[in-house]
Write a protein that holds these residues in place. Structure first.
Motif, PDB file in Angstrom:
ATOM      1  N   ILE A   6      13.536 -31.369  25.134  1.00  0.00           N
ATOM      2  CA  ILE A   6      14.144 -30.066  24.893  1.00  0.00           C
ATOM      3  C   ILE A   6      14.481 -29.996  23.409  1.00  0.00           C
ATOM      4  O   ILE A   6      15.240 -30.825  22.894  1.00  0.00           O
ATOM      5  N   GLU A   7      13.905 -29.015  22.708  1.00  0.00           N
ATOM      6  CA  GLU A   7      14.119 -28.852  21.273  1.00  0.00           C
ATOM      7  C   GLU A   7      14.750 -27.493  21.004  1.00  0.00           C
ATOM      8  O   GLU A   7      14.587 -26.553  21.778  1.00  0.00           O
ATOM      9  N   THR A   8      15.461 -27.394  19.871  1.00  0.00           N
ATOM     10  CA  THR A   8      16.055 -26.117  19.473  1.00  0.00           C
ATOM     11  C   THR A   8      15.631 -25.759  18.052  1.00  0.00           C
ATOM     12  O   THR A   8      15.414 -26.636  17.212  1.00  0.00           O
ATOM     13  N   PHE A   9      15.516 -24.470  17.805  1.00  0.00           N
ATOM     14  CA  PHE A   9      15.139 -23.935  16.502  1.00  0.00           C
ATOM     15  C   PHE A   9      16.005 -22.720  16.207  1.00  0.00           C
ATOM     16  O   PHE A   9      16.554 -22.100  17.112  1.00  0.00           O
ATOM     17  N   LYS A  10      16.073 -22.368  14.934  1.00  0.00           N
ATOM     18  CA  LYS A  10      16.830 -21.185  14.514  1.00  0.00           C
ATOM     19  C   LYS A  10      15.870 -20.061  14.147  1.00  0.00           C
ATOM     20  O   LYS A  10      14.870 -20.279  13.462  1.00  0.00           O
ATOM     21  N   GLN A  11      16.196 -18.859  14.608  1.00  0.00           N
ATOM     22  CA  GLN A  11      15.400 -17.679  14.283  1.00  0.00           C
ATOM     23  C   GLN A  11      16.318 -16.600  13.720  1.00  0.00           C
ATOM     24  O   GLN A  11      17.423 -16.395  14.224  1.00  0.00           O
ATOM     25  N   CYS A  12      15.856 -15.900  12.692  1.00  0.00           N
ATOM     26  CA  CYS A  12      16.659 -14.840  12.080  1.00  0.00           C
ATOM     27  C   CYS A  12      15.728 -13.747  11.558  1.00  0.00           C
ATOM     28  O   CYS A  12      14.836 -14.029  10.749  1.00  0.00           O
ATOM     29  N   VAL A  13      15.931 -12.509  12.052  1.00  0.00           N
ATOM     30  CA  VAL A  13      15.083 -11.376  11.677  1.00  0.00           C
ATOM     31  C   VAL A  13      15.972 -10.198  11.307  1.00  0.00           C
ATOM     32  O   VAL A  13      16.869  -9.833  12.082  1.00  0.00           O
ATOM     33  N   PRO A  14      15.751  -9.570  10.150  1.00  0.00           N
ATOM     34  CA  PRO A  14      16.557  -8.389   9.785  1.00  0.00           C
ATOM     35  C   PRO A  14      16.273  -7.199  10.712  1.00  0.00           C
ATOM     36  O   PRO A  14      15.174  -7.067  11.259  1.00  0.00           O
ATOM     37  N   LEU A  15      17.273  -6.345  10.888  1.00  0.00           N
ATOM     38  CA  LEU A  15      17.085  -5.083  11.588  1.00  0.00           C
ATOM     39  C   LEU A  15      16.684  -4.002  10.584  1.00  0.00           C
ATOM     40  O   LEU A  15      17.039  -4.077   9.404  1.00  0.00           O
ATOM     41  N   THR A 318      16.310  -0.430  38.560  1.00  0.00           N
ATOM     42  CA  THR A 318      15.704   0.889  38.395  1.00  0.00           C
ATOM     43  C   THR A 318      15.767   1.428  36.971  1.00  0.00           C
ATOM     44  O   THR A 318      15.222   2.498  36.697  1.00  0.00           O
ATOM     45  N   ARG A 319      16.447   0.720  36.082  1.00  0.00           N
ATOM     46  CA  ARG A 319      16.591   1.179  34.695  1.00  0.00           C
ATOM     47  C   ARG A 319      16.452  -0.003  33.752  1.00  0.00           C
ATOM     48  O   ARG A 319      16.796  -1.135  34.100  1.00  0.00           O
ATOM     49  N   CYS A 320      15.969   0.276  32.532  1.00  0.00           N
ATOM     50  CA  CYS A 320      15.788  -0.778  31.530  1.00  0.00           C
ATOM     51  C   CYS A 320      16.344  -0.333  30.183  1.00  0.00           C
ATOM     52  O   CYS A 320      16.127   0.803  29.754  1.00  0.00           O
ATOM     53  N   ASP A 321      17.034  -1.241  29.547  1.00  0.00           N
ATOM     54  CA  ASP A 321      17.533  -1.053  28.181  1.00  0.00           C
ATOM     55  C   ASP A 321      17.046  -2.246  27.372  1.00  0.00           C
ATOM     56  O   ASP A 321      17.785  -3.191  27.112  1.00  0.00           O
ATOM     57  N   LEU A 322      15.770  -2.198  27.001  1.00  0.00           N
ATOM     58  CA  LEU A 322      15.107  -3.353  26.397  1.00  0.00           C
ATOM     59  C   LEU A 322      14.458  -2.959  25.071  1.00  0.00           C
ATOM     60  O   LEU A 322      13.296  -3.258  24.804  1.00  0.00           O
ATOM     61  N   ASP A 323      15.236  -2.298  24.226  1.00  0.00           N
ATOM     62  CA  ASP A 323      14.699  -1.743  22.986  1.00  0.00           C
ATOM     63  C   ASP A 323      14.969  -2.592  21.754  1.00  0.00           C
ATOM     64  O   ASP A 323      14.518  -2.250  20.656  1.00  0.00           O
ATOM     65  N   ALA A 324      15.696  -3.704  21.903  1.00  0.00           N
ATOM     66  CA  ALA A 324      16.154  -4.454  20.727  1.00  0.00           C
ATOM     67  C   ALA A 324      15.005  -4.903  19.835  1.00  0.00           C
ATOM     68  O   ALA A 324      15.119  -4.891  18.601  1.00  0.00           O
ATOM     69  N   ALA A 325      13.884  -5.296  20.412  1.00  0.00           N
ATOM     70  CA  ALA A 325      12.749  -5.760  19.608  1.00  0.00           C
ATOM     71  C   ALA A 325      12.197  -4.655  18.720  1.00  0.00           C
ATOM     72  O   ALA A 325      11.613  -4.926  17.655  1.00  0.00           O
ATOM     73  N   LEU A 326      12.391  -3.392  19.143  1.00  0.00           N
ATOM     74  CA  LEU A 326      11.896  -2.261  18.359  1.00  0.00           C
ATOM     75  C   LEU A 326      12.788  -1.962  17.164  1.00  0.00           C
ATOM     76  O   LEU A 326      12.433  -1.140  16.318  1.00  0.00           O
ATOM     77  N   MET A 327      13.955  -2.604  17.102  1.00  0.00           N
ATOM     78  CA  MET A 327      14.876  -2.399  15.987  1.00  0.00           C
ATOM     79  C   MET A 327      14.658  -3.411  14.873  1.00  0.00           C
ATOM     80  O   MET A 327      15.286  -3.310  13.814  1.00  0.00           O
ATOM     81  N   LEU A 328      13.790  -4.408  15.103  1.00  0.00           N
ATOM     82  CA  LEU A 328      13.610  -5.487  14.130  1.00  0.00           C
ATOM     83  C   LEU A 328      12.652  -5.084  13.021  1.00  0.00           C
ATOM     84  O   LEU A 328      11.723  -4.293  13.227  1.00  0.00           O
ATOM     85  N   ASP A 329      12.858  -5.659  11.846  1.00  0.00           N
ATOM     86  CA  ASP A 329      12.020  -5.375  10.687  1.00  0.00           C
ATOM     87  C   ASP A 329      10.594  -5.866  10.891  1.00  0.00           C
ATOM     88  O   ASP A 329       9.646  -5.288  10.355  1.00  0.00           O
ATOM     89  N   TYR A 330      10.433  -6.936  11.645  1.00  0.00           N
ATOM     90  CA  TYR A 330       9.099  -7.430  12.011  1.00  0.00           C
ATOM     91  C   TYR A 330       9.217  -8.194  13.321  1.00  0.00           C
ATOM     92  O   TYR A 330      10.311  -8.563  13.751  1.00  0.00           O
ATOM     93  N   ASP A 331       8.084  -8.409  13.968  1.00  0.00           N
ATOM     94  CA  ASP A 331       8.051  -9.092  15.254  1.00  0.00           C
ATOM     95  C   ASP A 331       7.701 -10.565  15.036  1.00  0.00           C
ATOM     96  O   ASP A 331       6.585 -10.880  14.618  1.00  0.00           O
ATOM     97  N   PRO A 332       8.626 -11.490  15.308  1.00  0.00           N
ATOM     98  CA  PRO A 332       8.340 -12.907  15.085  1.00  0.00           C
ATOM     99  C   PRO A 332       7.601 -13.584  16.240  1.00  0.00           C
ATOM    100  O   PRO A 332       7.354 -14.786  16.186  1.00  0.00           O
ATOM    101  N   VAL A 333       7.263 -12.824  17.269  1.00  0.00           N
ATOM    102  CA  VAL A 333       6.702 -13.414  18.494  1.00  0.00           C
ATOM    103  C   VAL A 333       5.258 -12.980  18.681  1.00  0.00           C
ATOM    104  O   VAL A 333       4.959 -11.784  18.720  1.00  0.00           O
TER     105      VAL A 333
END
Length: 367
Positions: A6-15, A318-333
Motif C-alpha cells: 500500500i503506497e501513498t502519493f500527494k496530488q494537487c491541482v488548481p481550481l 436518483t441524483r448526482c453531484d459529481l462536478d468537482a472534476a469539471l472545476m479543475l484547471d486540468y485533469d490529472p487522471v
C-alpha cells in the motif's frame, strides 16, 4: 489475491475559480492518492481529499492513518475474504473516514478488476449513464446570477446553489437573481452547509415557497448535530430537505430514518468511509422510501469515478453531484469516467478504469 503493498502519493491541482461555501473557500484540490498492489499484479487506486471543516481530515492525518495504522493491518490480507478486510479497515482506527474511503475504493477497484467487470456492474449495474448538476459558489447575487447563466449555457440543467453565508435575506436575493438570469427551465437545488438556525431556515424556505422560485430541495439547512432542528425544518416546510453533514455512518442514517428527520440523503464516500458503508446507508434509505444522492468533496476524477460507479449501480440513488472534476484547471487522471457536459459515462475497462495518474509526488513525510 493478496495485498502486497500500500503506497501513498500527494496530488494537487488548481481550481479554475475559487469554490466558496458557508464553511470554506478552496482554491486547489489537494488529496492523498492510495495505490494497492496485489500479488497477482492487479493495482487498485483510491483518493482522499482533506476536508477539515466536514470530516476533520487533513493531508497529514490521512497519510499518517494510512501508513502507520491501516497499512500494517491490511498487508497480507486476502481479497477473497473482502468482508474481513472491510471489517479490519473499519476497526483499525476511530473516525478517519477519508483515509478509509481511499483504501475502500482501491480494494473495490481490485475486486472488480479480478471479476473482469467495470465497478458499477460488479456492484449491481442498475444504469450505465448519469447526469450531474453543477455548483454555483456563494458570492454576491449578481455574480451568482452570471455564473448560473454561464453554466446553463454550457448545458447544465440542474444547478446546486451554495447559500447559508452572511444573511438569509441575502440568500433570498441570491436565489432570485439566479432564477431571473438562468430562467425557469433550470432546476435549482440549494445547499446551506449548516448555515441557518432552525427559525431562519423555516422563515427563508417559506419565503422561497411563497415567491414560487421552484426549488427542488434544500440540503443541510441547520447544524449537523441538530437532528431535532433538522426534523423541525423538514416538518414545517413543503420543499424536500436533504441531510448531508448530519450523516456519516450507517448508524447516523438509521437515526435520521427512524425519526423521519429528513426527506433525502446525500451520500459521500469521504463521510461514509467508502463504498462498503455507503451501500448500507443506501439500502436502509431505500427500505424507508428515502431517495439518495451521491455527492463529493473537492477531489479529482479518481475519487469521483468511484462515487459515480456507486451511483450507477443502485436504483435508489436518483441524483448526482459529481462536478468537482469539471472545476479543475486540468485533469490529472488518465481513464475513469467520461464527461460530456452534464452527462457521465463509463469506460469499458474493468474496475475503475484508471490508466494512469499524472504528476503524482511521493509522500516525503509520514505524519
Amino acid at each position: 489475491m493478496i495485498i502486497e503493498n500500500i503506497e501513498t502519493f500527494k496530488q494537487c491541482v488548481p481550481l479554475t475559480k475559487p469554490f466558496k461555501t458557508a464553511l470554506r473557500t478552496v482554491a486547489q484540490a489537494e488529496s492523498i492518492i492510495v495505490k494497492i498492489t496485489c500479488d497477482n499484479g492487479i493495482i487498485g487506486w483510491g483518493e482522499a481529499p482533506p476536508t477539515h471543516v466536514i470530516t476533520g481530515d487533513s493531508m497529514g492525518s490521512i497519510n499518517g492513518a494510512l501508513l502507520h495504522v491501516i497499512k500494517p493491518v491490511l498487508l497480507g490480507g486476502s481479497l477473497s475474504a473482502y468482508e474481513r478486510l472491510f471489517s479490519l479497515l473499519d476497526n483499525s482506527i476511530i473516525a478517519n473516514p477519508s483515509a478509509k474511503a481511499a483504501v475502500d475504493m482501491a480494494i473495490y477497484d481490485c475486486l472488480s478488476q479480478s471479476a473482469n467487470l467495470p465497478l458499477y456492474q460488479y456492484l449491481g449495474g442498475y444504469r450505465d449513464t448519469l447526469e450531474t448538476d453543477f455548483t454555483v459558489s456563494v458570492n454576491d447575487p449578481d455574480e451568482m446570477g452570471e455564473d448560473a447563466l454561464r453554466y446553463a449555457k454550457k448545458g447544465f440543467n440542474v444547478l446546486k446553489v451554495k447559500v447559508g453565508k452572511d444573511d438569509p435575506d441575502l440568500d433570498f436575493q441570491r436565489i432570485r437573481a439566479i432564477r431571473q438570469r438562468a430562467g425557469r427551465e433550470i432546476k435549482l437545488r440549494l445547499d446551506a452547509n449548516q448555515g441557518w438556525s432552525v427559525k431562519e431556515a423555516v422563515r427563508i424556505i417559506r419565503r422561497l415557497e411563497d415567491a414560487q422560485l421552484d426549488i427542488e430541495l434544500i440540503e443541510q439547512p441547520v447544524h449537523r448535530t441538530d437532528i431535532r432542528g433538522l426534523k423541525a425544518v423538514s416538518d414545517a416546510v413543503d420543499i424536500p430537505i436533504m441531510a448531508d453533514e448530519s450523516i456519516f455512518s450507517p448508524q447516523d442514517a438509521f437515526e435520521l430514518l427512524r425519526t423521519r428527520s429528513t426527506d433525502l440523503i446525500n451520500i459521500k464516500l469521504m463521510k461514509s468511509g467508502g463504498i462498503h458503508k455507503a451501500l448500507l446507508i443506501n439500502k436502509m434509505a431505500e427500505m424507508c422510501g428515502v431517495e439518495c444522492m451521491v455527492g463529493s468533496m473537492i477531489e479529482s476524477k479518481l475519487g469521483l469515478t468511484a462515487a459515480a460507479h456507486l451511483a450507477a449501480s443502485q436504483k435508489n440513488i436518483t441524483r448526482c453531484d459529481l462536478d468537482a472534476a469539471l472545476m479543475l484547471d486540468y485533469d490529472p487522471v488518465d481513464g475513469g469516467i467520461i464527461y460530456q457536459g452534464r452527462d457521465i459515462s463509463f469506460p469499458k475497462q474493468p474496475g475503475l478504469g484508471i490508466a494512469n495518474l499524472k504528476g503524482l509526488r511521493g509522500i516525503v513525510y509520514e505524519g
